[in-house]
Design a protein around this motif. Sequence first.
Motif, PDB file in Angstrom:
ATOM      1  N   MET A 224       0.621  -0.947  -0.335  1.00 17.33           N
ATOM      2  CA  MET A 224      -0.018  -0.467  -0.003  1.00 17.33           C
ATOM      3  C   MET A 224       1.028   1.130   0.056  1.00 17.33           C
ATOM      4  SD  MET A 224      -2.760  -1.303   2.270  1.00 17.33           S
ATOM      5  CE  MET A 224      -3.549   0.787   2.714  1.00 17.33           C
ATOM      6  N   GLU A 225       2.071   1.581   0.664  1.00 16.73           N
ATOM      7  CA  GLU A 225       2.353   2.511   0.550  1.00 16.73           C
ATOM      8  C   GLU A 225       3.626   2.432  -0.977  1.00 16.73           C
ATOM      9  OE1 GLU A 225       6.297   3.879   4.374  1.00 16.73           O
ATOM     10  OE2 GLU A 225       5.782   1.892   3.495  1.00 16.73           O
ATOM     11  N   TYR A 226       4.242   1.338  -1.041  1.00 14.24           N
ATOM     12  CA  TYR A 226       4.482   1.563  -2.674  1.00 14.24           C
ATOM     13  C   TYR A 226       3.810   2.238  -3.653  1.00 14.24           C
ATOM     14  CZ  TYR A 226       6.388   0.045  -6.938  1.00 14.24           C
ATOM     15  OH  TYR A 226       7.455   0.021  -8.302  1.00 14.24           O
ATOM     16  N   GLU A 227       2.491   1.587  -3.606  1.00 13.28           N
ATOM     17  CA  GLU A 227       1.150   2.525  -4.795  1.00 13.28           C
ATOM     18  C   GLU A 227       0.903   3.340  -3.885  1.00 13.28           C
ATOM     19  OE1 GLU A 227      -0.982  -0.983  -3.896  1.00 13.28           O
ATOM     20  OE2 GLU A 227      -0.753  -2.872  -5.763  1.00 13.28           O
ATOM     21  N   GLY A 228       1.182   3.652  -2.923  1.00 13.21           N
ATOM     22  CA  GLY A 228       0.520   5.338  -2.368  1.00 13.21           C
ATOM     23  C   GLY A 228      -0.400   5.867  -1.471  1.00 13.21           C
ATOM     24  N   ALA A 229      -0.691   4.546  -1.300  1.00 11.71           N
ATOM     25  CA  ALA A 229      -2.355   4.849  -0.342  1.00 11.71           C
ATOM     26  C   ALA A 229      -1.996   5.828   1.178  1.00 11.71           C
ATOM     27  CB  ALA A 229      -1.922   4.014   0.306  1.00 11.71           C
ATOM     28  N   SER A 230      -2.905   6.811   1.601  1.00  9.42           N
ATOM     29  CA  SER A 230      -2.483   7.609   2.477  1.00  9.42           C
ATOM     30  C   SER A 230      -2.407   7.034   3.683  1.00  9.42           C
ATOM     31  CB  SER A 230      -4.313   8.392   2.466  1.00  9.42           C
ATOM     32  OG  SER A 230      -4.884   7.451   2.969  1.00  9.42           O
ATOM     33  N   ASP A 231      -1.811   8.518   4.148  1.00 10.16           N
ATOM     34  CA  ASP A 231      -1.613   7.705   6.010  1.00 10.16           C
ATOM     35  C   ASP A 231      -2.791   7.427   6.429  1.00 10.16           C
ATOM     36  OD1 ASP A 231       0.706   8.947   5.319  1.00 10.16           O
ATOM     37  OD2 ASP A 231       0.894  10.634   6.119  1.00 10.16           O
ATOM     38  N   GLU A 232      -4.136   7.681   6.274  1.00  9.38           N
ATOM     39  CA  GLU A 232      -4.973   6.924   7.015  1.00  9.38           C
ATOM     40  C   GLU A 232      -5.554   6.127   6.564  1.00  9.38           C
ATOM     41  OE1 GLU A 232      -4.838  10.039   5.096  1.00  9.38           O
ATOM     42  OE2 GLU A 232      -5.406  11.392   6.583  1.00  9.38           O
ATOM     43  N   ALA A 233      -5.522   5.396   5.489  1.00 13.26           N
ATOM     44  CA  ALA A 233      -5.620   4.158   5.476  1.00 13.26           C
ATOM     45  C   ALA A 233      -4.312   3.780   5.629  1.00 13.26           C
ATOM     46  CB  ALA A 233      -5.272   4.055   3.315  1.00 13.26           C
ATOM     47  N   LEU A 234      -3.399   3.916   5.939  1.00 12.71           N
ATOM     48  CA  LEU A 234      -1.801   2.992   6.430  1.00 12.71           C
ATOM     49  C   LEU A 234      -2.590   3.227   7.700  1.00 12.71           C
ATOM     50  CD1 LEU A 234       0.363   4.542   4.374  1.00 12.71           C
ATOM     51  CD2 LEU A 234      -0.177   1.957   4.204  1.00 12.71           C
ATOM     52  N   ALA A 235      -3.039   4.051   8.489  1.00  9.10           N
ATOM     53  CA  ALA A 235      -2.817   3.794   9.686  1.00  9.10           C
ATOM     54  C   ALA A 235      -3.936   2.347  10.353  1.00  9.10           C
ATOM     55  CB  ALA A 235      -2.980   5.406  10.492  1.00  9.10           C
ATOM     56  N   GLY A 236      -4.949   3.246   9.318  1.00  8.69           N
ATOM     57  CA  GLY A 236      -6.241   2.118   9.428  1.00  8.69           C
ATOM     58  C   GLY A 236      -5.735   0.540   9.698  1.00  8.69           C
ATOM     59  N   LEU A 237      -4.684   0.130   8.657  1.00  3.95           N
ATOM     60  CA  LEU A 237      -4.182  -1.019   8.677  1.00  3.95           C
ATOM     61  C   LEU A 237      -3.291  -1.492  10.042  1.00  3.95           C
ATOM     62  CD1 LEU A 237      -3.962  -3.063   6.956  1.00  3.95           C
ATOM     63  CD2 LEU A 237      -1.927  -2.236   5.675  1.00  3.95           C
ATOM     64  N   THR A 238      -2.933  -0.719  10.543  1.00  8.27           N
ATOM     65  CA  THR A 238      -2.141  -0.879  11.642  1.00  8.27           C
ATOM     66  C   THR A 238      -2.612  -0.594  13.280  1.00  8.27           C
ATOM     67  OG1 THR A 238      -1.450   2.034  12.301  1.00  8.27           O
ATOM     68  CG2 THR A 238      -0.224  -0.578  10.683  1.00  8.27           C
ATOM     69  N   GLU A 239      -4.435   0.058  13.347  1.00  7.42           N
ATOM     70  CA  GLU A 239      -4.607   0.072  14.062  1.00  7.42           C
ATOM     71  C   GLU A 239      -4.543  -0.885  15.159  1.00  7.42           C
ATOM     72  OE1 GLU A 239      -8.763   2.546  16.077  1.00  7.42           O
ATOM     73  OE2 GLU A 239      -8.178   2.689  13.711  1.00  7.42           O
ATOM     74  N   GLY A 240      -4.632  -0.949  16.371  1.00 11.17           N
ATOM     75  CA  GLY A 240      -5.134  -1.752  16.788  1.00 11.17           C
ATOM     76  C   GLY A 240      -3.515  -3.628  16.949  1.00 11.17           C
ATOM     77  N   SER A 241      -2.841  -2.818  16.150  1.00 12.37           N
ATOM     78  CA  SER A 241      -2.242  -4.370  15.265  1.00 12.37           C
ATOM     79  C   SER A 241      -0.250  -4.718  16.700  1.00 12.37           C
ATOM     80  CB  SER A 241      -1.223  -4.020  14.718  1.00 12.37           C
ATOM     81  OG  SER A 241      -0.157  -2.939  14.806  1.00 12.37           O
ATOM     82  N   LEU A 242      -0.736  -3.759  17.198  1.00 16.39           N
ATOM     83  CA  LEU A 242       0.028  -4.500  18.936  1.00 16.39           C
ATOM     84  C   LEU A 242      -0.695  -5.184  19.949  1.00 16.39           C
ATOM     85  CD1 LEU A 242       3.325  -3.998  20.197  1.00 16.39           C
ATOM     86  CD2 LEU A 242       2.499  -1.798  21.042  1.00 16.39           C
ATOM     87  N   TYR A 243      -1.366  -4.903  19.972  1.00 13.61           N
ATOM     88  CA  TYR A 243      -2.235  -5.812  20.483  1.00 13.61           C
ATOM     89  C   TYR A 243      -2.695  -6.407  19.979  1.00 13.61           C
ATOM     90  CZ  TYR A 243      -6.927  -6.343  23.519  1.00 13.61           C
ATOM     91  OH  TYR A 243      -7.630  -7.795  24.707  1.00 13.61           O
TER      92      TYR A 243
END
Length: 295
Positions: A224-243
């Motif tokens: 997604m980062e390579y394809e230019g996804a927005s910061d919001e979209a990337l943040a949504g993917l990682t939200e809660g990921s540490l938990y």
Amino acid sequence: MANISRYELVGAVAEAGGMGFIASGGMSADELREQIKRVKAMTNKPFGINLMLQMTNISELIDVMIEEGITVVSTGAGTPKAYMPKLKAANIKVIPVVPNVKLAKKMDDLGVDAIIAEGQEAGGHIGQVSTLPLVRQVVKAVSVPVIAAGGIADGASMAAMWALGAKGVQMGSLFLTAKECPIQTNFQQKVLEADEMATVVTGRRSRHAVRLLANQMTEQYIQMEYEGASDEALAGLTEGSLYRAVYEDNVESGSMMCGQGIGQVKELRTCHEIMTDLMNEFNETLASLTDKVIE
């Protein structure tokens, strides 16, 4: 080490002779107080608190630290400048984590007690400079003791940092393999199976780089980062990921932050065993070098 460096691990590290730090990221004041009391129930040896300065309740956490008699704090994700008068008035030693020489000099000018120079081999949030050149240049640039971090997972690596002028080391990933570490089975097994190529870095584009063990989530993120996804979209993917990684033991969509040095660790040990092995190898390495002078 947020959600990981809790009382179970911190108390065991302190008892084994290290300086354990409670990772207060995401904690309320009451939660931090409970963690401190649990460590105190395990040991009478010193331990510290790590503050992630982007949090909004830092003042409350500092109040708890002062009330509980904590004497050392490490800081990250911002400058401790606003809190220095309160911390110094309480005789708390302040040790910020920095990724480059420029910030190290600023922290030195601020009056901190030591500096953790963390290279990009480390797990979690990282800068752009590798540990060896960073540590050596920070040592030359500041007047306070320097603690080396990033990719250090054994006694020989400790000795190398000593040779560069560091007065101590910070290790995180190594203690993911401690028997007292509160991560669960699948996460810990992934760490044990990792080699030096097992990690990837996400967030380079946004300058919020994070080193993690590769999995389905990191593969999707990088695509997604390579394809230019927005910061919001990337943040949504990682939200809660540490938990998900720490509490749900989800090794495919969880964030398993880990450094490159972990490839040399292949077994679970107690914190006491880890510390004993570290110091034995450190001393053996130093002794082996005393007669090896090149003329």
